[in-house]
Each structure stands twice: as C-alpha cells, then as structure tokens.
Write a protein that holds these residues in place. Structure first.
Motif, PDB file in Angstrom:
ATOM      1  N   ASN A 178       0.783  -1.232   0.000  1.00 54.88           N
ATOM      2  CA  ASN A 178       0.000   0.000   0.000  1.00 54.88           C
ATOM      3  C   ASN A 178       0.817   1.284   0.000  1.00 54.88           C
ATOM      4  OD1 ASN A 178      -2.039  -1.861   0.159  1.00 54.88           O
ATOM      5  ND2 ASN A 178      -3.281  -0.622   1.542  1.00 54.88           N
ATOM      6  N   ARG A 179       2.124   1.177  -0.231  1.00 54.23           N
ATOM      7  CA  ARG A 179       2.903   2.389  -0.426  1.00 54.23           C
ATOM      8  C   ARG A 179       3.460   2.368  -1.839  1.00 54.23           C
ATOM      9  NH1 ARG A 179       7.662   5.313   3.148  1.00 54.23           N
ATOM     10  NH2 ARG A 179       8.314   6.693   1.455  1.00 54.23           N
ATOM     11  N   LEU A 180       3.116   3.394  -2.599  1.00 56.55           N
ATOM     12  CA  LEU A 180       3.500   3.420  -4.007  1.00 56.55           C
ATOM     13  C   LEU A 180       4.186   4.738  -4.339  1.00 56.55           C
ATOM     14  CD1 LEU A 180       0.101   2.083  -5.377  1.00 56.55           C
ATOM     15  CD2 LEU A 180       2.243   0.814  -5.345  1.00 56.55           C
ATOM     16  N   ALA A 181       5.214   4.661  -5.151  1.00 53.35           N
ATOM     17  CA  ALA A 181       5.880   5.859  -5.681  1.00 53.35           C
ATOM     18  C   ALA A 181       5.686   5.830  -7.189  1.00 53.35           C
ATOM     19  CB  ALA A 181       7.358   5.837  -5.317  1.00 53.35           C
ATOM     20  N   LEU A 182       4.974   6.822  -7.710  1.00 54.38           N
ATOM     21  CA  LEU A 182       4.575   6.776  -9.117  1.00 54.38           C
ATOM     22  C   LEU A 182       4.945   8.066  -9.844  1.00 54.38           C
ATOM     23  CD1 LEU A 182       0.933   5.372  -8.606  1.00 54.38           C
ATOM     24  CD2 LEU A 182       3.016   4.047  -9.028  1.00 54.38           C
ATOM     25  N   ALA A 183       5.576   7.904 -10.979  1.00 54.89           N
ATOM     26  CA  ALA A 183       5.859   9.037 -11.866  1.00 54.89           C
ATOM     27  C   ALA A 183       4.783   9.043 -12.943  1.00 54.89           C
ATOM     28  CB  ALA A 183       7.237   8.880 -12.496  1.00 54.89           C
ATOM     29  N   ILE A 184       3.996  10.120 -12.988  1.00 53.91           N
ATOM     30  CA  ILE A 184       2.905  10.202 -13.962  1.00 53.91           C
ATOM     31  C   ILE A 184       3.336  11.110 -15.112  1.00 53.91           C
ATOM     32  CG2 ILE A 184       0.502  10.879 -14.328  1.00 53.91           C
ATOM     33  CD1 ILE A 184       0.148  10.582 -11.254  1.00 53.91           C
ATOM     34  N   ALA A 185       3.405  10.540 -16.300  1.00 52.30           N
ATOM     35  CA  ALA A 185       3.764  11.334 -17.480  1.00 52.30           C
ATOM     36  C   ALA A 185       2.649  11.169 -18.508  1.00 52.30           C
ATOM     37  CB  ALA A 185       5.099  10.855 -18.045  1.00 52.30           C
ATOM     38  N   ASP A 186       2.696  11.948 -19.566  1.00 56.26           N
ATOM     39  CA  ASP A 186       1.747  11.738 -20.657  1.00 56.26           C
ATOM     40  C   ASP A 186       2.523  11.522 -21.939  1.00 56.26           C
ATOM     41  OD1 ASP A 186       2.550  14.444 -20.712  1.00 56.26           O
ATOM     42  OD2 ASP A 186       0.650  15.116 -21.577  1.00 56.26           O
ATOM     43  N   ALA A 187       2.062  10.537 -22.711  1.00 54.04           N
ATOM     44  CA  ALA A 187       2.755  10.200 -23.950  1.00 54.04           C
ATOM     45  C   ALA A 187       1.779  10.261 -25.100  1.00 54.04           C
ATOM     46  CB  ALA A 187       3.328   8.788 -23.855  1.00 54.04           C
ATOM     47  N   ARG A 188       2.310  10.493 -26.283  1.00 52.42           N
ATOM     48  CA  ARG A 188       1.466  10.360 -27.471  1.00 52.42           C
ATOM     49  C   ARG A 188       1.562   8.914 -27.930  1.00 52.42           C
ATOM     50  NH1 ARG A 188       1.419  15.888 -31.067  1.00 52.42           N
ATOM     51  NH2 ARG A 188       1.476  17.244 -29.247  1.00 52.42           N
ATOM     52  N   VAL A 189       0.398   8.285 -27.963  1.00 57.42           N
ATOM     53  CA  VAL A 189       0.345   6.898 -28.401  1.00 57.42           C
ATOM     54  C   VAL A 189      -0.395   6.889 -29.723  1.00 57.42           C
ATOM     55  CG1 VAL A 189      -0.513   4.582 -27.846  1.00 57.42           C
ATOM     56  CG2 VAL A 189       0.363   6.077 -26.031  1.00 57.42           C
ATOM     57  N   ALA A 190       0.223   6.294 -30.726  1.00 57.00           N
ATOM     58  CA  ALA A 190      -0.417   6.179 -32.036  1.00 57.00           C
ATOM     59  C   ALA A 190      -0.191   4.757 -32.519  1.00 57.00           C
ATOM     60  CB  ALA A 190       0.176   7.184 -33.016  1.00 57.00           C
ATOM     61  N   GLY A 191      -1.262   4.094 -32.943  1.00 58.14           N
ATOM     62  CA  GLY A 191      -1.149   2.727 -33.421  1.00 58.14           C
ATOM     63  C   GLY A 191      -0.563   1.794 -32.372  1.00 58.14           C
ATOM     64  N   GLY A 192      -0.866   2.040 -31.100  1.00 60.20           N
ATOM     65  CA  GLY A 192      -0.421   1.135 -30.038  1.00 60.20           C
ATOM     66  C   GLY A 192       1.022   1.338 -29.607  1.00 60.20           C
ATOM     67  N   THR A 193       1.731   2.291 -30.211  1.00 59.77           N
ATOM     68  CA  THR A 193       3.106   2.508 -29.770  1.00 59.77           C
ATOM     69  C   THR A 193       3.310   3.956 -29.337  1.00 59.77           C
ATOM     70  OG1 THR A 193       3.808   3.013 -32.003  1.00 59.77           O
ATOM     71  CG2 THR A 193       4.091   0.730 -31.289  1.00 59.77           C
ATOM     72  N   LEU A 194       4.337   4.166 -28.541  1.00 61.64           N
ATOM     73  CA  LEU A 194       4.651   5.508 -28.066  1.00 61.64           C
ATOM     74  C   LEU A 194       5.314   6.271 -29.199  1.00 61.64           C
ATOM     75  CD1 LEU A 194       6.128   4.734 -24.521  1.00 61.64           C
ATOM     76  CD2 LEU A 194       3.752   5.072 -25.199  1.00 61.64           C
ATOM     77  N   ALA A 195       4.698   7.409 -29.566  1.00 54.14           N
ATOM     78  CA  ALA A 195       5.250   8.210 -30.661  1.00 54.14           C
ATOM     79  C   ALA A 195       6.522   8.905 -30.185  1.00 54.14           C
ATOM     80  CB  ALA A 195       4.226   9.239 -31.101  1.00 54.14           C
ATOM     81  N   PRO A 196       7.510   9.060 -31.071  1.00 51.27           N
ATOM     82  CA  PRO A 196       8.720   9.784 -30.671  1.00 51.27           C
ATOM     83  C   PRO A 196       8.436  11.273 -30.484  1.00 51.27           C
ATOM     84  CG  PRO A 196       8.855   9.149 -32.982  1.00 51.27           C
ATOM     85  CD  PRO A 196       7.585   8.551 -32.442  1.00 51.27           C
ATOM     86  N   TYR A 197       9.361  11.940 -29.837  1.00 50.96           N
ATOM     87  CA  TYR A 197       9.239  13.379 -29.564  1.00 50.96           C
ATOM     88  C   TYR A 197       9.364  14.154 -30.866  1.00 50.96           C
ATOM     89  CZ  TYR A 197      10.102  17.835 -27.180  1.00 50.96           C
ATOM     90  OH  TYR A 197      10.025  19.125 -26.719  1.00 50.96           O
ATOM     91  N   ALA A 198       8.277  14.772 -31.297  1.00 55.15           N
ATOM     92  CA  ALA A 198       8.296  15.499 -32.574  1.00 55.15           C
ATOM     93  C   ALA A 198       7.415  16.733 -32.490  1.00 55.15           C
ATOM     94  CB  ALA A 198       7.813  14.580 -33.699  1.00 55.15           C
ATOM     95  N   PRO A 199       7.711  17.666 -31.572  1.00 59.53           N
ATOM     96  CA  PRO A 199       6.854  18.836 -31.419  1.00 59.53           C
ATOM     97  C   PRO A 199       6.962  19.773 -32.617  1.00 59.53           C
ATOM     98  CG  PRO A 199       8.844  19.114 -30.136  1.00 59.53           C
ATOM     99  CD  PRO A 199       8.886  17.715 -30.689  1.00 59.53           C
ATOM    100  N   THR A 200       5.837  20.419 -32.936  1.00 61.79           N
ATOM    101  CA  THR A 200       5.867  21.488 -33.920  1.00 61.79           C
ATOM    102  C   THR A 200       6.328  22.758 -33.208  1.00 61.79           C
ATOM    103  OG1 THR A 200       3.632  22.134 -33.361  1.00 61.79           O
ATOM    104  CG2 THR A 200       3.866  20.463 -35.080  1.00 61.79           C
ATOM    105  N   ALA A 201       6.476  23.838 -33.961  1.00 60.97           N
ATOM    106  CA  ALA A 201       6.863  25.119 -33.356  1.00 60.97           C
ATOM    107  C   ALA A 201       5.810  25.536 -32.330  1.00 60.97           C
ATOM    108  CB  ALA A 201       7.019  26.185 -34.438  1.00 60.97           C
ATOM    109  N   GLU A 202       4.537  25.266 -32.641  1.00 61.91           N
ATOM    110  CA  GLU A 202       3.433  25.582 -31.732  1.00 61.91           C
ATOM    111  C   GLU A 202       3.550  24.779 -30.423  1.00 61.91           C
ATOM    112  OE1 GLU A 202       1.140  27.751 -31.908  1.00 61.91           O
ATOM    113  OE2 GLU A 202      -0.612  27.034 -30.793  1.00 61.91           O
ATOM    114  N   ASP A 203       3.868  23.479 -30.543  1.00 63.42           N
ATOM    115  CA  ASP A 203       4.070  22.651 -29.348  1.00 63.42           C
ATOM    116  C   ASP A 203       5.238  23.182 -28.521  1.00 63.42           C
ATOM    117  OD1 ASP A 203       2.077  20.771 -30.080  1.00 63.42           O
ATOM    118  OD2 ASP A 203       3.515  19.598 -31.245  1.00 63.42           O
ATOM    119  N   CYS A 204       6.259  23.681 -29.186  1.00 68.16           N
ATOM    120  CA  CYS A 204       7.426  24.176 -28.456  1.00 68.16           C
ATOM    121  C   CYS A 204       7.100  25.461 -27.700  1.00 68.16           C
ATOM    122  CB  CYS A 204       8.619  24.371 -29.390  1.00 68.16           C
ATOM    123  SG  CYS A 204       9.376  22.779 -29.785  1.00 68.16           S
TER     124      CYS A 204
END
Ligand code: C2O
Ligand code: CU
Ligand code: CU
Length: 525
Positions: A178-204
């Motif tokens: 009952n003690r948990l240490a969790l890192a919560i991140a958000d990823a872009r998932v497309a077609g069941g896989t984690l998309a690589p980092y590819a931000p546009t200028a707007e995302d940046c």
C-alpha cells in the motif's frame, strides 16, 4: 541505521514503493516486476548508464550497475546521510546530464544544463544526501535536449526516508502493497506505440502534450492494494501538463489527505477531494480504501489558462544543430501545424491509473496522525531583501525571465551563502502557467496575489495559498497575472562539504519552455 539495517527495516514500507511496475521504457505493456527487481539503494550504485533502448522509437533508459547486477529504470531509495558515489556514463548520441531534482547538492553533482556530459563520456559524481524524507527524482538537463530526453523515458524516482517517514507508515499500519511511488507522465500513443518526440513550433511554445498517461513507464497502469490506508507519492513527470488529481469511485470523488509536498511531510495532514500539481511538483497523499473495490485516479477538467500568444519564432539552438534527434523526426519546426488529434489538451480530463482493492478488510484503519513532522510555518525575516523577477512573453524568443533569454555562460545574479531572501515572482496577465523551479535549495510559499482560475478556487489557506503551498517546495506554479512571494534560504547544513562559489539554475519546468530559454543561472557565493 546502517545501510543493511535500513534495507531490512525498510522492506515493508519503502520496499513497497518498488511494488511499482516499472516497465522498460520502450514497451507499452503492463508487465509487473516483482518488488525487489527495481529497488536500488543509492549507496549501492557503482555506475549509472544513460542509454538508447530502442533507436527507432528513440526510447531511452537508465541502467544502474550495482557491481553484481544491473537494474534498468531503477527506483532509488535512500536515507538522509547516505552517500552517492558513482560514474555516470553517457551512451546517448546527444549530450546529457543526470540532474538530481530537489536535492541540496553541490554544483559538481547537480547535473545542471551548463555541465553536460558529451556522447560517449563519463563523469564521476559524489554527494551526501542531506534532504528530508520525500519523493525526489532525477532526469536529464542538457541545454536544448531536456524535453526530448525526459519524454523519451529518462525519468527516475528517488524515495528518501527518515524517522518521520518511518513513524508515519507505522501509524498508518501500511500494508506492504500500500505504499507506491509513481511518476505520472503523458505520452502520445499512435497505433499502439509511443510516438517519438516530434513537437511542432506551436508545441514548443505551449508544451508537448500526450494523449495517454504513462505511470512509471507503463500505459493503463493498475495497482492492487489491500483495504486500509494507501500512501501514494506522486510526481508530475509530464513535459508540460498540469494535473488536477482526484480519485473517482463510480460517480463520486473519494476524499483523501495531503501528507506532503516536494520536500517532505507537512506539519499536519489536510483533507481534500482534489489537488493540483504541475510538472516536477510532487504530492504525498493518504487515502482510506476500506470498503471500496476500485478507485480511478484522474486529472479533472480545469481551465489551463493558455492565452493565444500568436506565433513565436522557433528557437534555434546552436547545440541542437550539432546532434540528431533521438528518433528520425523534426523537433520544433514550423509548417507541420499542430496535430491536435494526437494530443489531449492541457486541462482536459485524463485517466491516470487504477487502484484495485483486494483482500478482506481487517477492520477500521487507524486514525491519521495529527502531527506528521515538526516543520515550522513559512516565515521570512522582516529585513529579508526582496528579489523581483518577471515572467514574460517575447515574440522573438518565447517565454523569458526578466526579458532575458538563457545564456549558458551568464550568471544572472549572486546570493550570499546563508542569507534568506524573499523572491517576488510575477507572471504577466497574457501568458500561461509556469512551474518555476530552483536548483540546490528549497523554499516556502509566503503568499499569492492576482490568482485566477483553478488555483483561485483551490486557495483555502492564508495569503491566498493552496494546501500544497504549506510544505517545503522546490517547484511552484505561477498562473497568468499572479504574483507569488517565496521565502528562500541559502544556508547549508553545518557539515555540508560544498563551500566556495556554486552555480545553480532557476527555470520554468515546462520542459519546452526550459529548452526554449526560460531559464537563468545564478551563483551562491
Ligand atoms: Cu527538474 Cu532544473 O530541473
Ligand atoms: Cu531541479
Ligand atoms: Cu513556462
């Protein structure tokens, strides 16, 4: 207690922090590792390698070499007074660093952006752990590559224990699960896989947002816990997303208690039904799950207060032009437009992870302790000098501190070791929230003014503060139009072996803003 004593005594509580499934950063499966497989003691690490795990997708991992075995994506546990003495090895095709976020640490061990390790190089790092118990973490910080590398899997947790921490787990009668240490991140998932980092200028400009939560590297994370108290130490490891955490049980929100913040336990717990924490902030919460079958941790909808800022010129990073991206994709280039279908916007509801409550209840859990630590109220000496900083938007560069884009060789200001200052940080009205982070030292939040939006509604404490403002902090979110006053303290413990001039950083922890120059160096002299 010596290390062996700690490892034995800590097995029931901190050991459970490893009960965390931490899958290899390349995989998007639900593989759960046995508790002992990921747990690594800070003092046992001989070498920490930073590697590319999957070149095509650009996924990366940390590998801790303990002499007799190697552990990928370790969760590091430690106690105040422990020594880290290891070689950091950069096996990436880009410069990297290992920054120990939240630790009171000398410049030589901080892993800041002005101190990177070239591809193929190694660096010996040694420090003593001087911090209170709490959830700290480590991540890359090479100037211009931080967002890409952290998104690609380079986030590690460091769980620090001390006597207050032990006493709390005993008082809660915490089951080992009952003690948990969790890192919560958000990823872009497309077609069941984690998309690589590819931000546009707007995302940046606004930040790189994913569409699915990754918890300790895994999608659709679930944990099985026993009835009674559950203690969760949570890190917002997203590049740019704020999290308004709540626990759904069917249609209602389950109440929980805030126990601690970035730098450890509050003096007393606070009962809440939601808590906001931005990137790099941590919360420590206790939730009584007796009588429940499942809880879904979510980020509730909130107004993220991103103003339309028009276009900023894509920042050109001299460093970035010398090294390829981790995956063969473009980073921060305009023209590609914002692919909104690939991301869930900041402030939209997002499911984070599920707690399943298994096993028979053993009766009512014990009451929460009234006192968690002896932390004093946040105060600044009446004669403390006030240092003012402004957060602005500049059309040519993006977001900046005091109108000055980051320069690796500049020292923006110096503070005298041992002094206590009030930092007054003002965000402009047309802006977005900036989670501002101080290296090497913690601070306390004194008051907030001009707050609007979600933070306004969560301000339940004196001085317009939120409950998360009551603890020790190293990162604080500053909303548009808001001014926040911080009590800083540049004293060091008596025996700290790092005197002489030390350089540190103060920056926005929205990682796209950090790479986009919203950062300053300063010195403690
Ligand atoms: Cu978590 Cu300067 O970083
Ligand atoms: Cu940091
Ligand atoms: Cu920012």
């Amino acid at each position: 207690m010596n290390r062996r004593g700690f490892l034995a005594a800590g097995a029931a509580s901190i050991g459970a922090a490893l009960g965390v499934p931490l899958t290899g950063c390349a995989s998007a499966t639900r593989q759960t590792m046995p508790a002992s497989d990921r747990l690594v003691h800070l003092s046992a690490v001989r070498r920490l390698a930073v590697e590319l795990a999957e070149p095509v997708g650009g996924r990366c991992r940390y590998v801790a070499d303990l002499g007799d075995r190697q552990v990928a994506q370790p969760i590091i546990v430690a106690r105040r007074g422990d020594i880290f003495d290891a070689v950091i090895e950069n096996a990436l095709p880009q410069p990297t660093t290992v920054h120990f976020h939240g630790l009171t640490i000398p410049e030589a061990a901080d892993g800041a952006g002005f101190d990177s390790i070239a591809p193929g190089d190694r660096k010996h790092v040694r420090f003593e752990l001087l911090n209170r118990s709490g959830l700290y973490w480590f991540h890359p910080h090479p100037h211009g590559f931080t967002a890409e590398q952290a998104y690609s899997g380079l986030v590690g947790l460091l769980v620090v224990a001390d006597d207050d921490d032990d006493a709390l787990d005993v008082a809660l009668r915490l089951a080992p699960t009952n003690r948990l240490a969790l890192a919560i991140a958000d990823a872009r998932v497309a077609g069941g896989t984690l998309a690589p980092y590819a931000p546009t200028a707007e995302d940046c400009l606004h930040g790189w947002f994913g569409n699915r939560a990754l918890v300790n590297g895994a999608l659709d994370a679930q944990r099985s816990v026993a009835p009674g108290w559950v203690r969760l130490q949570l890190l917002n490891a997203c590049n740019a997303r704020g999290l308004l955490l709540a626990f759904r049980d069917g249609d209602s929100l389950a109440p929980f208690h805030l126990l601690g913040t970035d730098g450890g336990l509050l003096p007393t717990p606070r009962e809440l039904d939601r808590v906001f924490f931005h990137t790099a902030e941590r919360v420590d919460v206790a939730i009584n799950v007796a009588g429940r079958r499942a809880l879904v941790a979510v980020s509730l909808t909130f107004d993220p207060r991103h103003h339309d800022l028009g276009k900023a010129a894509a920042h050109h990073h001299p460093e970035r032009e010398r090294y390829a991206p981790l995956a063969p994709v473009a980073v921060c280039e305009s023209g590609s437009g914002r692919s909104d279908s690939d991301s869930i916007p900041d402030g939209a509801e997002m499911q984070l992870f599920t707690l399943r409550i298994d096993g028979a209840s053993t009766g009512a859990p014990p009451p929460l302790p009234v006192q968690l630590s002896t932390l004093a109220d946040a105060l600044a000496p009446p004669d403390a000098p006030v240092r003012r900083m402004r957060l602005d938007f500049d059309e040519r560069v993006g977001f900046v501190i005091d109108q000055t884009p980051y320069r690796i060789d500049e020292i923006a200001f110096s503070v005298n070791r041992g002094t206590r200052e009030v930092w007054e940080i003002k965000n402009s009205p047309i802006s977005m929230p900036h989670p501002m982070h101080l290296h090497g030292f913690s601070f306390r939040v004194l008051r907030r003014q001009g707050t609007f939006g979600p933070a306004r509604r969560l301000a339940t404490e004196s001085g317009g503060r939120l409950s998360t403002d009551l603890g020790v902090k190293d990162t604080v979110v500053i909303w548009p139009n808001e001014t926040v006053w911080l009590a800083t303290d540049f004293a060091l413990p008596q025996d700290a072996a790092f005197h002489g001039r030390q350089r540190y950083m103060f920056h926005c922890h929205n990682l796209e803003h950090e790479d986009g120059m919203m950062m300053r160096n300063f010195a403690v002299v």
